[in-house]
Enzyme design. Structure first.
Site, PDB file in Angstrom:
ATOM      1  N   GLU A 407      54.632  43.951 149.514  1.00  0.00           N
ATOM      2  CA  GLU A 407      54.489  42.728 148.716  1.00  0.00           C
ATOM      3  C   GLU A 407      55.865  42.077 148.611  1.00  0.00           C
ATOM      4  O   GLU A 407      56.876  42.774 148.428  1.00  0.00           O
ATOM      5  CB  GLU A 407      53.952  43.059 147.322  1.00  0.00           C
ATOM      6  N   GLU A 412      58.675  33.913 141.103  1.00  0.00           N
ATOM      7  CA  GLU A 412      57.902  34.538 140.036  1.00  0.00           C
ATOM      8  C   GLU A 412      58.637  34.359 138.721  1.00  0.00           C
ATOM      9  O   GLU A 412      59.821  34.703 138.608  1.00  0.00           O
ATOM     10  CB  GLU A 412      57.687  36.026 140.321  1.00  0.00           C
TER      11      GLU A 412
END
Length: 640
Positions: A407, A412
């Site tokens: 990932e 974010e």
């Protein structure tokens, strides 16, 4: 072999013996050598040495000939006949010493091979010393262990080797004729330009609850429901002057971009600041130990914050010259060439959320339709979700094979975080402790206070978050390896980024060149011209596009070595797709709620309660995306 004479063991070889050896196929030199060695043997001293070196099949046949009166015996063609000869010799040996010699011979390991002509030749004869003083008689007809390689098999093996050599030569010649292999090392070619209404064509809308791992306080809805509730839309706006950027004419010294030089200056400033801080700490410690003096109070701020926020010029450059012209950063292509009065426009994709009576908000999760194993991923933002309880992300993942296929979190944000971070999540043996010094402008996130798994006592050891393993015991669960921005620290994410009009994020995933690198540029007049031109021309036909070149962008803030020769195999990251989502609370924003939102925590004891109150601050929780651009390197034939 003669019987003992005078208490000794005297060996001799007669002329008959020598002629018999020659009849067995031994040449004169071999027969003479055996005869000489037997005649030189004496009692104890050379007995075992002679047995090791000379008591082979030929000497046994000589012994047989001596004791049987040189009676001719047919040449042995098999091992059985050789063993029969040995049994005759034992039969006619009447004294103990002779029996001991022959019993030692029986315990030897004789390796024989059959030649194409059928002859039996001796490979070796090593006599095992007897551990029994009296010597016990054994049956010499007991089968011996040896390896016999038939002549036909030798021919077969030779033929197989020849065929393999021919195949190897054919493959080599074919490889040379076809040329070098193709490798993804060329210039970047556009794969996807996600802009305007076509933006939705690159994604599927996931509908349902959030995953158990994230556990966000939301319900993701379908495209139809999202449109009906107005939480996804495409808008076109005029570009106002305040949102334009300065463009200098070619040849103007102020137009020269040397982002690498600027980054090196920044790293030097950062190094000096660290040295100054270290010196202050030593002085403060010395003053504290002496019981007097006052601690220094540092008025300096982070080096990155000292830098001016606008313009492309480095500090200290000459600013004299004609004023720059103003242009829209990434305007829509002109569709009507006759329209000369209308100003530039920009089209945006807007993604937000809506409240529900049940409590969890309706939101959007977009999952890319294409899978990637490499690429350059760029997102141009004017606004991103920010505020207490928010958890937006722009990332790469393979949910069905997580964390095996990895990932990568490109953008974010959680609650009020204001500094860009890039995180990698993987399985074991992916550690970022081999990053070259001076190859990035950022730092690493930290992991401190991790509870011990057995005692629960927090471990206050300071560590950098450099292990990408999601279950590393010395980092927070699923923390991964996290690079943090320093150059734009405090203004590269969330509300500060929005106040600056957004920015551009880029991530380069290039296992062939052994790295994953990440950049952030804000405000838009700090975006390198090559990157800006690549985005502006992405919607044009192929021959009119400008390829992005990451070597012209300066140093990344995050640098993750992967691939051959690093401490993280490139196979940790594969078969991933882009995801854009907006979550609330959950396992990250919710768990940090009491720390990140202390004022709101006084009134609402949980993040979910705060979200249910539908605060006005949630009006800032939306994406406003100018475009997402994906490139992959061209495949080029080149010897590796």
């Amino acid at each position: 072999l003669s019987h003992s004479e005078g208490g000794g063991m005297k060996k001799r070889v007669t002329a008959t013996d020598l002629s018999y050896l020659q009849g067995l196929g031994a040449d004169n030199d071999m027969a003479d050598e055996i005869g000489d060695e037997l005649l030189l043997a004496r009692d104890e001293g050379l007995e075992q040495d002679i047995l090791r070196r000379s008591l082979n099949l030929s000497t046994l046949r000589a012994a047989q000939a001596q004791d049987l009166g040189s009676r001719p015996v047919d040449r042995p063609g098999t091992v059985d006949e050789a063993e029969r000869c040995a049994s005759y010799a034992l039969k006619y040996a009447n004294d103990d010493e002779a029996r001991q010699i022959l019993e030692r011979l029986q315990r030897s390991s004789m390796r024989l091979r059959t030649t194409i002509s059928g002859d039996i030749s001796v490979q070796s004869a090593e006599i095992e010393p007897s551990g029994d003083a009296e010597g016990k008689k054994r049956n010499l007809l007991e089968p011996e262990k040896f390896f016999v390689l038939p002549g036909g098999l030798i021919a077969l093996i030779s033929m197989a080797l020849f065929v393999l050599l021919v195949l190897a030569a054919v493959i080599l010649l074919a490889t040379l004729a076809m040329g070098p292999p193709s490798l993804p090392i060329g210039s970047y070619q556009l794969v996807e330009a996600q802009v305007g209404e076509s933006f939705w064509d690159y994604y599927d809308f996931y509908a349902g609850k959030d995953s158990a791992g994230s556990n966000g306080y939301i319900t993701y809805v379908s495209r139809e429901k999202a449109r009906s509730e107005g939480i996804v839309e495409v808008v076109t706006e005029d570009v106002v002057t305040s949102r334009m950027i300065e463009i200098y004419e070619d040849g103007d010294p102020r137009a020269v971009e040397d982002w690498l030089a600027e980054d090196l200056v920044f790293l030097e400033q950062l190094r000096r600041k660290e040295l100054d801080d270290s010196a202050r700490e030593k002085e403060d410690l010395a003053a504290s130990d002496s019981g007097g003096g006052q601690k220094h109070s540092s008025n300096s701020t982070t080096t990155g914050k000292k830098r001016k926020e606008g313009g492309r010029r480095m500090e200290g450059e000459i600013s004299d010259g004609p004023p720059p012209r103003l242009e829209a950063f990434n305007p829509d292509p002109v569709t009507n060439a006759t329209n000369t009065t209308a100003g530039p426009t920009e089209t945006f994709v807007v993604i937000s959320s809506s409240p529900t009576k049940e409590g969890p908000r309706n939101s959007v999760r977009l999952e890319g339709r294409r899978r990637f194993n490499r690429g350059l991923f760029i997102i141009d933002l004017r606004h991103m979700p920010a505020g207490c309880g928010t958890w937006p992300a722009f990332w790469l993942t393979d949910e069905a094979n997580w964390p095996v296929n990895g990932e990568i979190d490109i953008v974010e944000g959680v609650n009020y975080q204001d500094t860009a971070k890039t995180a990698l999540h993987a399985t074991r043996e992916c550690v970022m402790d081999d990053v070259a010094e001076g190859s990035k402008t950022g730092s690493w996130d930290t992991s401190i206070g991790i509870p011990d798994r057995k005692t629960g006592i927090p471990d206050m050891t300071f560590r950098w978050a450099q292990n990408c393993f999601v279950y590393d015991p010395h980092q927070w669960l699923n923390q991964g390896c996290v690079a943090t921005d320093l150059k734009l620290e405090g203004r590269s994410l969330g509300m500060p980024l929005n106040d600056n009009g957004g920015g551009v994020y880029a991530l380069e995933w290039d296992g062939q060149n052994r790295h994953i690198r990440t950049w952030v540029f804000s405000p838009h007049n700090r975006v390198p011209s090559n990157l800006r031109d690549a985005m502006r021309t992405a919607t044009l036909v192929e021959g009119e596009r400008i390829a992005p070149d990451t070597n012209l962008w300066g140093l990344p803030y995050g640098n993750f070595p992967i691939g051959e020769g690093t401490n993280c195999p490139a196979s940790h990251f594969k078969n991933m797709r882009l995801v854009i989502n907006l979550a609330f609370c959950g396992s990250v924003a919710g768990n940090r709620y009491f720390m990140d939102c202390p004022t709101k925590y006084k009134k609402f004891k949980t993040c979910e309660q705060y979200i249910e109150s539908q605060p006005e601050e949630l009006n800032e929780a939306y994406w406003k995306i100018r475009g997402v651009y994906v490139y992959e390197r061209e495949w080029v034939r080149q010897w590796n």
